[in-house]
Enzyme design. Structure first.
Site, PDB file in Angstrom:
ATOM      1  NE  ARG A 161      -2.037   1.798   3.657  1.00 12.55           N
ATOM      2  CZ  ARG A 161      -2.487   1.864   4.738  1.00 12.55           C
ATOM      3  NH1 ARG A 161      -3.628   1.202   5.124  1.00 12.55           N
ATOM      4  NH2 ARG A 161      -1.870   2.281   5.745  1.00 12.55           N
ATOM      5  CB  CYS A 163      -1.140   6.462   2.533  1.00 12.51           C
ATOM      6  SG  CYS A 163      -2.488   7.504   3.089  1.00 12.51           S
TER       7      CYS A 163
END
Length: 187
Positions: A161, A163
């Site tokens: 991930r 962000c």
């Protein structure tokens, strides 16, 4: 030895006919070329089958009834073979804070994944865009809840991930999430 030579001839024919300079040649011309090279009908069929397999990665637009229609000129997701690329989803309908919008994003993401033959467990990578980086902890908690109890278990592979904080998101959203997943293509 003859079988090995014939197989090598088939391999060379596949490589040659897969070349960008000749791959768009009409089928009849390819068959004539292979016949002139002395390939049998079975060998020609093998060459043509393998060429087709190499180029058989057709794109498919994926739509989910449970997710909003795209707000622009894009598909909610695009499937290509075993891969599913999900466009960013926002959760502005019914949620005013970042945690609520994240939960809604994850519901929509799940719907699009399932429509494409995948699931949250098959997600390899997500990208989360935040309008305010101060919302990171709340978004992370909602994201973790959406992934289920496995998200806190040891030795569980969670999606990679990224962000990022951004200046603005479509429709005044606080959160946008996109994903790349593995899928089982429909027969």
């Amino acid at each position: 030895a003859i079988m090995a030579l014939r197989q090598a001839l088939v391999e060379r024919a596949v490589r040659f006919l897969s070349n960008a300079n000749v791959k768009d040649t009409p089928l009849e011309e390819k068959v004539t070329f292979l016949q002139k090279k002395g390939l049998s009908e079975a060998e020609i069929d093998e060459v043509l089958r393998r060429i087709q397999q190499k180029g058989a990665k057709a794109l498919e637009a994926i739509f989910a009834a449970e997710a909003p229609k795209p707000a622009g000129a894009y598909s909610p997701a695009v499937a290509c073979g075993d891969w599913l690329f999900v466009s960013g989803v926002i959760g502005v309908d019914g949620a005013s804070d970042a945690a609520g919008q994240t939960a809604r994003c994850m519901q929509q993401l799940k719907a699009v994944l399932e429509a494409g033959g995948s699931s949250l467990k098959d997600v390899l990578k997500t990208t989360i865009l935040l309008r305010n980086i101060e919302d990171y902890d709340a978004v992370n908690a909602a994201y973790e809840r959406a992934l289920g109890s496995e998200a806190t278990a040891d030795k569980v592979v969670l999606p990679a991930r990224s962000c990022f904080a951004v200046a603005a998101l479509p429709k005044g959203a606080l959160v946008e999430i996109e994903a790349i997943a593995h899928r089982v293509p429909k027969e």
